[in-house]
Design a protein around this motif. Structure first.
Motif, short mmCIF file in Angstrom:
data_model
loop_
_atom_site.label_atom_id
_atom_site.label_comp_id
_atom_site.label_asym_id
_atom_site.label_seq_id
_atom_site.Cartn_x
_atom_site.Cartn_y
_atom_site.Cartn_z
N MET A 18 49.45 13.93 -53.09
CA MET A 18 48.79 12.85 -52.36
C MET A 18 48.13 13.38 -51.09
O MET A 18 47.00 13.02 -50.76
CB MET A 18 49.78 11.74 -52.00
CG MET A 18 50.23 10.91 -53.18
SD MET A 18 48.88 9.96 -53.91
CE MET A 18 48.53 8.82 -52.61
N ASN A 21 44.95 15.28 -51.96
CA ASN A 21 43.85 14.38 -52.30
C ASN A 21 43.26 13.72 -51.06
O ASN A 21 42.04 13.62 -50.92
CB ASN A 21 44.31 13.30 -53.29
CG ASN A 21 44.38 13.83 -54.69
OD1 ASN A 21 43.46 14.49 -55.16
ND2 ASN A 21 45.49 13.58 -55.36
N GLU A 22 44.11 13.28 -50.16
CA GLU A 22 43.61 12.69 -48.92
C GLU A 22 42.86 13.71 -48.07
O GLU A 22 41.82 13.41 -47.49
CB GLU A 22 44.75 12.09 -48.10
CG GLU A 22 45.09 10.69 -48.54
CD GLU A 22 46.06 10.03 -47.58
OE1 GLU A 22 45.79 8.87 -47.21
OE2 GLU A 22 47.06 10.66 -47.21
N PHE A 25 39.45 14.25 -49.48
CA PHE A 25 38.57 13.13 -49.16
C PHE A 25 38.08 13.22 -47.71
O PHE A 25 36.91 12.98 -47.42
CB PHE A 25 39.29 11.80 -49.42
CG PHE A 25 38.41 10.60 -49.31
CD1 PHE A 25 37.25 10.49 -50.07
CD2 PHE A 25 38.74 9.57 -48.45
CE1 PHE A 25 36.44 9.36 -49.96
CE2 PHE A 25 37.93 8.44 -48.35
CZ PHE A 25 36.78 8.34 -49.10
N VAL A 26 38.98 13.62 -46.80
CA VAL A 26 38.60 13.79 -45.39
C VAL A 26 37.55 14.90 -45.28
O VAL A 26 36.56 14.76 -44.54
CB VAL A 26 39.83 14.08 -44.51
CG1 VAL A 26 39.43 14.58 -43.14
CG2 VAL A 26 40.70 12.84 -44.39
N ARG A 84 50.66 14.76 -42.84
CA ARG A 84 50.28 13.48 -43.46
C ARG A 84 49.68 12.49 -42.48
O ARG A 84 48.65 11.88 -42.73
CB ARG A 84 51.51 12.87 -44.13
CG ARG A 84 51.22 11.69 -45.03
CD ARG A 84 50.67 12.21 -46.34
NE ARG A 84 50.13 11.19 -47.16
CZ ARG A 84 50.77 10.64 -48.17
NH1 ARG A 84 51.97 11.02 -48.47
NH2 ARG A 84 50.17 9.72 -48.87
N GLN A 88 45.85 10.98 -42.65
CA GLN A 88 45.63 9.55 -42.88
C GLN A 88 44.81 8.93 -41.76
O GLN A 88 43.92 8.11 -42.01
CB GLN A 88 46.97 8.82 -43.01
CG GLN A 88 47.67 9.09 -44.31
CD GLN A 88 49.04 8.43 -44.37
OE1 GLN A 88 49.66 8.14 -43.35
NE2 GLN A 88 49.51 8.20 -45.58
N ARG A 91 41.22 9.90 -42.26
CA ARG A 91 40.63 9.16 -43.38
C ARG A 91 40.24 7.76 -42.94
O ARG A 91 39.13 7.30 -43.21
CB ARG A 91 41.59 9.09 -44.57
CG ARG A 91 41.01 8.34 -45.76
CD ARG A 91 42.01 8.10 -46.86
NE ARG A 91 43.30 7.63 -46.44
CZ ARG A 91 43.58 6.36 -46.13
NH1 ARG A 91 42.65 5.43 -46.17
NH2 ARG A 91 44.80 6.02 -45.76
N ARG A 92 41.12 7.09 -42.22
CA ARG A 92 40.81 5.73 -41.74
C ARG A 92 39.62 5.75 -40.78
O ARG A 92 38.71 4.94 -40.88
CB ARG A 92 42.03 5.11 -41.07
CG ARG A 92 43.08 4.61 -42.02
CD ARG A 92 44.15 3.79 -41.32
NE ARG A 92 44.86 4.52 -40.29
CZ ARG A 92 45.95 5.25 -40.49
NH1 ARG A 92 46.45 5.35 -41.69
NH2 ARG A 92 46.53 5.87 -39.48
N SER A 95 36.32 6.60 -42.57
CA SER A 95 35.91 5.62 -43.58
C SER A 95 35.31 4.36 -42.99
O SER A 95 34.65 3.60 -43.69
CB SER A 95 37.14 5.21 -44.43
OG SER A 95 37.60 6.31 -45.16
#
Length: 99
Positions: A18, A21-22, A25-26, A84, A88, A91-92, A95
């Motif tokens: 996980m 994958n995050e 994406f970042v 983590r 996260q 990513r937030r 996005s």
């Protein structure tokens, strides 16, 4: 209060997957921001380098806090937990639509 148990290797594998994958994406979101250029891209590049240096500097104390006789799973769990939250948060932040 019961002591926290180590995660099973399968749980750690899933958490690591996980996180990977995050993080991917970042990296993709940051790539788009960098390609757009301008002040936002420059700020993102500076932020990215600073985050990498800070994360590396803070990882060793986090690993050593558990003592010398940690299991491999416990060490892996600390590393995943360490990275983590910032991943996260990035990513937030990346996005969100810029207005």
């Amino acid at each position: 209060m019961t002591p926290k148990r180590d995660k099973t290797p399968q749980e750690l594998l899933f958490d690591t997957w996980m996180l990977a994958n995050e993080a991917a994406f970042v990296m993709w979101l940051r790539g788009w921001r960098m390609m757009a250029g301008g002040p936002l891209a420059e700020r993102e590049a500076n932020r990215m380098v600073g985050e990498k240096l800070t994360a590396a500097a803070l990882l060793w104390p986090a690993l050593l806090a558990g003592g010398p006789f940690q299991s491999g799973t416990a060490i892996g769990e600390r590393v995943v937990e360490h990275y983590r939250k910032p991943v996260q948060a990035n990513r937030r932040r990346l996005s969100r639509a810029k207005r």
